[in-house]
Design an enzyme around this catalytic site. Sequence first.
Site, PDB file in Angstrom:
ATOM      1  CG  PHE A 234      -2.025  -1.006   1.276  1.00 41.62           C
ATOM      2  CD1 PHE A 234      -3.075  -0.981   0.610  1.00 41.62           C
ATOM      3  CD2 PHE A 234      -2.421  -1.710   2.356  1.00 41.62           C
ATOM      4  CE1 PHE A 234      -4.361  -1.267   0.225  1.00 41.62           C
ATOM      5  CE2 PHE A 234      -3.302  -2.564   2.122  1.00 41.62           C
ATOM      6  CZ  PHE A 234      -4.256  -2.439   1.216  1.00 41.62           C
ATOM      7  CB  SER A 265      -2.306  -3.367  -7.591  1.00 41.45           C
ATOM      8  OG  SER A 265      -3.865  -3.711  -6.933  1.00 41.45           O
ATOM      9  CG  ASP A 266      -3.069  -4.945  -0.565  1.00 43.64           C
ATOM     10  OD1 ASP A 266      -3.798  -5.766  -0.703  1.00 43.64           O
ATOM     11  OD2 ASP A 266      -2.077  -4.805   0.853  1.00 43.64           O
ATOM     12  CD1 TRP A 267      -9.240  -5.974  -2.480  1.00 44.33           C
ATOM     13  CD2 TRP A 267      -7.548  -7.011  -2.580  1.00 44.33           C
ATOM     14  NE1 TRP A 267      -8.913  -7.502  -2.440  1.00 44.33           N
ATOM     15  CE2 TRP A 267      -7.828  -8.824  -2.850  1.00 44.33           C
ATOM     16  CE3 TRP A 267      -5.761  -7.161  -2.787  1.00 44.33           C
ATOM     17  CZ2 TRP A 267      -7.615  -9.587  -3.759  1.00 44.33           C
ATOM     18  CZ3 TRP A 267      -5.952  -8.666  -3.568  1.00 44.33           C
ATOM     19  CH2 TRP A 267      -6.109  -9.348  -3.866  1.00 44.33           C
ATOM     20  CB  SER A 269      -3.116  -0.183  -3.058  1.00 44.56           C
ATOM     21  OG  SER A 269      -2.605  -0.941  -4.354  1.00 44.56           O
TER      22      SER A 269
END
Length: 718
Positions: A234, A265-267, A269
């Site tokens: 993030f 990607s992270d959720w 971000s």
Amino acid sequence: MKKLFALCLTVLLFGACQNTIEQEFQKEAPFKPFEPPVPYETALAKAESILGQMSLEEKIAMIGGYNMFFTKGYDKYGIASIQFADATQGVRLTDGIIELDKSVAFPAPIALTSTWNTDLARAYAESIGEECRAGGIAVLLGPGMNMYRISQNGRNFEYFGEDPYLAARMIENYVVGLQNTQTIATLKHFIANNSDFRRRRSNSVVSERALHEIYMPAFEAGVDAGAMAVMTSFNLVNGEYSPQSKYVVGKLLRRDLGFQWLVMSDWVSIWDAEKALKSGLDLDMPGEDVNCSFCPEGHDKFLRGQAPSLVKEGKVQEADIDPMVKHILTTIIAMGLTGRQVKDTSYLNNYDKHVEVALETARQGIVLLKNENETLPFRAKEGDVILLTGKYATKLARGGGSAYVEGFDVITILDALRAQFGENVKHTESPTDEEIADASIVIYSAGTNDTEGRDISFDLPEDMNKTISRIAKLNDKTVVVMNAGGGRNMSSWNNDAAAVLYCWYPGQVGNKALAEIIAGVTNPSGKLPITIERRFEDSPGYPYLPAGEELHPAALEYDFGMDHPVFDVNYHEGVFAGYRWYEHKNIQPLYAFGHGLSYTTFEYSDLKTDSRNYNTGDDVLVKVDVTNTGQVAGKEIVQLYVRDLEAAVERPAKELKDFEKVHLKAGEKKTVYFTLKKRDFAFWDEDTSSWKVEAGEFEIQIGASSADIRLKERIYVN
Ligand code: BGC
């Protein structure tokens, strides 16, 4: 003639002597990485052929996720939609998404790391992989593996401790164990995501040397072991959000580590779609607008939504999107996810085996930090009272957030003690002074509830500290059982407590292991994968909060909080992370990295290397004898540290470069063998952007912990 005979004899004797040396030492077998069922080149060729048939719209539809945890599939190309699920310590049963009735709650990864047992890391991950298969999950969103930089990181429990070498060895085995079930491992969160305070606004300012020596080796080991997915973080890294940073994804991950598979990607971000489309990232997760009332301006920058207009405006080319789709397709094809049923309910039959692995992990992961006057093990006699009190006596302590795993048939500390000691156990929430003083032994359950989305104070709540002090003063057989994701401040009562057992988050059956250890049925063998400081101010990451700000609860407005200015988290300690810091600054921690007691004692002797002089790149073979000098069988974790005695750059006083967990019967002696490689002597040279070994003297240190070095030997590398 005489002369010739003498020469022959010398040659013969020398040869024989050489042979004995070679036999005396044993080389460690090289690590075998995971091989995908479909070789990379074959998968790539197939992916390229599919890509050639896809329209731009079809490609764009693939670069973002669907319904939180799915990818886009195309029947016409034989590509299935695949499912993702959290996380490292077991399958999280997200409502309505995961088709499983239950999943085993394993001890937290930091507990797994405390076992220092790479076979267990493999078995643990394999069990989770089998549960993924039972639920139709193709990609596990783990292992999480950010390094332990500060005790206050709310996610430390999800990770593998403070040492890059230990984490690397556990991770490579985790990856192979998981992927052997044909479930893809996701190494996360790349990179420098070492605190969760306002995680979407923190900018990790970190040197390239620290990245390579401290923060990347575990990822490197995961990549080399064959992990087929990576998730970015993030935070910003040196000024840019990681999923949209060419430096992070393109250079550090793809070029320096050579990662060729799927990067997600992270959720939520990504804040600049154009940059993300050009960074080297492949997949934006969750990839569509999620209904989030706190989501700020810029939250609509998900790639599927933005790419069409960016292409139309000429800011992004189809050639930028092609590699993204190619990586996604290659990964899916190589893991054999095309034309194969992921879901295989026969794995539901293996749950008992998984529970056994969870139990063994807890047995070997619980760390006995102190044990005055042999308070433990406690062998109860008739009439003895085992007084149990404290916060987690009757409820399971566990970590929260996306790593949360509910488990089933959960065993609390009370359940476990009752099963072990029967009627001797008395549980009281608020014991009187008299009850405490009269008890034969008091077990106090302390702990914190760590979770994603916030950091947690190093200090325990004041009332908990006071209660422990009070109990410990009233009863000199007070055992503190700590459940936490990282180090907690025990300074105010550590001297008074008779024994301290660090249990992390033990998982659904881990308290059974705790009761076994208290009773002496199991001999503790875990060692700390972190340093526990005396006060937070002593630690390498202090300070890190923006001036004047305090820790906050885990809440969405803090998590997103995009109106908060971006702030720097300065990794001012450079490579002096963890024990490297405490040694460098000469600060005494409360408990050192690698420390952990047993109910027996071990002696170390006869440290030898196969030579004194080596050329750079030679293997250095080391051996040492370890003897169990006590009365009971036990396991010792033999630790090998290397010190560079002369260096052009400042180097740590010791760095872990090998270890071995060895089981010894009472009185038994075994020889432990180590093989050191070139990299074990190297540092990251920022001038040449490469690993460098400088000629000179090195010290090999063998210890029972980083603070308890028993034997040393010097060698010279040319
Ligand atoms: C976490 C990830 C997790 C993802 C999906 C994020 O909040 O940081 O670790 O995999 O959610 O649940």
